[in-house]
Design an enzyme around this catalytic site. Structure first.
Site, PDB file in Angstrom:
ATOM      1  CD  GLU A 328       4.474  -2.933  -2.321  1.00  0.00           C
ATOM      2  OE1 GLU A 328       5.559  -2.570  -2.829  1.00  0.00           O
ATOM      3  OE2 GLU A 328       4.302  -3.047  -1.092  1.00  0.00           O
ATOM      4  CG  HIS A 329       3.115   0.847  -4.206  1.00  0.00           C
ATOM      5  ND1 HIS A 329       4.323   0.450  -3.671  1.00  0.00           N
ATOM      6  CD2 HIS A 329       2.234   0.880  -3.184  1.00  0.00           C
ATOM      7  CE1 HIS A 329       4.177   0.268  -2.370  1.00  0.00           C
ATOM      8  NE2 HIS A 329       2.914   0.523  -2.036  1.00  0.00           N
TER       9      HIS A 329
END
Lengths: 433, 433
Positions: A328-329
């Site tokens: 996601e990040h």
């Protein structure tokens, strides 16, 4: 203790396990519960919504209490500090500025023989925005959901968020909602909220798209109602993957690993580093920062189950592992992040350099913070203006243009065994009545 | 007989019934079958794939027969006519030209204080393309699936299509595949094909996105594997909604209504017209064209169950009903289609004027023919280059830029109860070690 392993060890299997943490059998068990909630709300409407709100959120509501009232909305402004209001407004401004860039626009092009081709973009009629509850509510999630919908031009925005103690909704959330023009807010959360938005109830309208992050129940419910409505992406428990070299600051890296972990015990935090000393220092720093952490138990759980440090042979190897994981990040805490960037294919958001902690993207850099998790970044993008828009293909042919391609269509339609397709062109060419 | 009703009658309920035809209880029953197939393929790989191929497609294959061989690919070119090859090449060219327009491009923008924001677009690593079987195969569907994936830059394309009698795949399909550069083709169809692409087997690779239209089993399977992989859209049984006034040609309208119907007994064909005489003439023309229709039984079934003519009061009323239905294909067979166009909000593709039968879009106008059905056009777009791409948000802050927003982030993170988020900024500003 945050584990350190080396690339020679079973790294792929470990990363796979962490990536798949929301696909395991325990989750399949939760899917049965979610399915039951969806069916009940579909059949019984408000009655089921109120039943599950009592069961899961411990709040006993009457149907007329579902919607947040005008006076609650008004009062909320008196309950937040001027500093918080200013911060919300700054975030609004930066998020809106980013989302206004490259909004899809309708177009048509005129070709030979008066052929017109194009795409018309339209917003959905009604969007449902899910805002999870938190100790003090998540105003940032209100902004990240609502601003792209507003920029897309969605005429009706409906927000849902679980009621807290005393049926209350966080004033910060109510203020953030009003700052982006949302007045229609229902106090309902979890799978029952997703069901209400997907099927509609006596009180809550059926929407076209449901957006917003949530816990595993919310994420499963969104997956199951997809097809009845559209959804943004499967934004489940948060995750960060950090690629760091010897220039990285271990205290900063450690803090950034704890940031997703403090969201959710199912969050994941992974460090891939070329530097064994950094690995050790981050491990120590994480331990130290956990000691007084106000959310220590949940945060520690995430770090213990889904935290990992891997010592890699090269930054290229790290980039390849990151692509496998599709986080996601992704933080690039390395000397020259722009040099490694072209090798990154799959990530929800990429943060470059030591002055760009994930928190800045979470709150106010501008790009959205609702992003694909659990490997979904391999095929999906985060929430955005496009979540709330769709296009229609536009085709207009002239008689002479049709004439020129009629033979080819006839051959293709006949080859595929579709006589009416062939006839629909032939009859027009022959001007048959 | 194609029914005619007037707007005063229960039009909304009838359109709703037709729109929801894939959501009824009979379909829920099929979902159980599909779920079983998915589970079996996930657990047993090839074994289950071959089992269901024998059961549903009546073809007994060995694992090594799953993949189409090089010599089959070569031979296919000798089995299609030069005319068909030329038509496939014309379609390729027009479809590719359209899909190359407005392809998403990566961008970054530089702001004050060396802030960099942007989006990086990347294709998925591997796409799975589903091509349904037909009497003679559907080369057009190969092109509509594969060309956007190729334009997106997907490095690996895998095609699946059900084996016909004697395990054969249509030569036209094999030629179309090669024309767009696909060499990896497996003879497997239905839910078992979708499962194989979603989970992978000993022979068939796990892909990132599955695209392509299919029957109700394929569509249900795509819905259920969504989240494990991405999908294009829920492109189920075909449908057309035609808005026509007194200037429309009833024979053309009738043929265009039979076109989706000849695809599938669950297809839908709806005419909304302001002209009662046209309604009657279309009704008669449909009857007449059905008499010698080579696919009469299935086509008649679709028309009987999901065919409808509604006499409406005005074109505006027709546009509003069309928006309610959100058809896959919308034809505007009226004097001034461009005047009504702005009132259309929800449709997969829109065909303007008498010289633009849906068949032209199906084969070679350029825009994609895999489009949302059963009301999904309210929130979804058709297959396109975007189906095979996704973006990563890009954020880089400088120390001085971070300093300026540090206070606001601290307030927001503290309000939301996320100490590590707040710390991740604070520690960088204070240069804390």
């Amino acid at each position: 203790m945050l584990r350190i392993i080396t690339q020679q060890a079973d790294v792929i299997a470990e990363l796979q396990r962490i990536c798949d943490r929301t696909h395991d059998d325990q989750v399949l068990h939760k899917e049965a519960t979610v399915r039951e909630v969806l069916q009940a709300v579909k059949r019984q409407g408000n009655k089921a919504v109120l039943h599950y709100t009592a069961e899961f959120d411990n709040q006993t509501l009457k149907p007329e209490e579902l919607r947040v009232t005008g006076s609650e909305l008004d009062t909320a402004y008196q309950q937040v500090s001027q500093e918080l209001l200013a911060a919300i407004r700054l975030a609004c401004q930066q998020i809106e500025a980013f989302h206004r860039k490259r909004v899809p626009k309708s177009w048509v092009e005129f070709g030979d023989d008066d052929v017109v081709l194009g795409k018309r973009y339209n917003p959905v009629d009604c969007a449902g925005l899910y805002v999870p509850s938190g100790r003090s509510g998540y105003p940032s999630t209100v902004l990240m959901n609502a601003i792209p919908a507003k920029v897309a031009g969605v005429p009706r925005l409906v927000m849902v968020t679980p009621p807290g103690a005393g049926k209350a909704i966080s004033p910060a959330v109510l203020v953030a909602a009003q700052e982006v023009g949302i007045q229609e807010i229902y106090r309902v959360g979890g799978a029952q909220a997703i069901a209400a938005l997907a099927y509609g109830t006596e009180t809550i309208p059926k929407v076209n798209v449901i957006a917003g992050p949530g816990n595993i129940y919310v994420t499963l419910a969104k997956k199951l109602v997809y097809g009845t409505v559209g959804i943004d992406c499967l934004a489940g428990p948060s995750e960060v993957l950090i690629i760091a070299d010897e220039t990285a600051n271990p205290v900063h890296v450690a803090t950034d690993m704890l940031a997703p972990a403090e969201h959710d015990p199912m969050a994941a935090a992974i460090l891939l580093t070329t530097d064994a000393a950094l690995a050790k220092n981050v491990q120590v720093a994480v331990e130290r920062q956990l000691v007084d952490h106000p959310r220590r138990i949940d945060t520690e759980k995430a770090i213990a189950h889904y935290g990992l440090i891997v010592i890699v042979e090269s930054l290229d190897a790290a980039a390849e592992l990151a692509n496998e994981f599709a986080p996601e990040h992704l933080e690039l805490e390395i000397q020259d992040p722009w040099e490694l960037l072209p090798k990154i294919r799959h990530a929800g958001a990429i943060f470059l350099g030591d002055s760009t902690p994930e928190a800045i993207g979470h709150y106010l850099a501008g790009p959205n913070h609702t992003l694909p998790t659990s490997g979904a970044a391999r095929y999906a993008s985060g929430l955005g203006v496009e979540t709330f828009m769709k296009h229609s293909n536009i085709i207009q042919y002239s008689q002479s243009a049709l004439q020129k391609v009629a033979g080819a269509i006839d051959i293709l339609a006949t080859a595929e065994g579709f006589p009416s397709h062939a006839d629909s062109v032939r009859r027009r060419i022959q001007r048959e009545e």
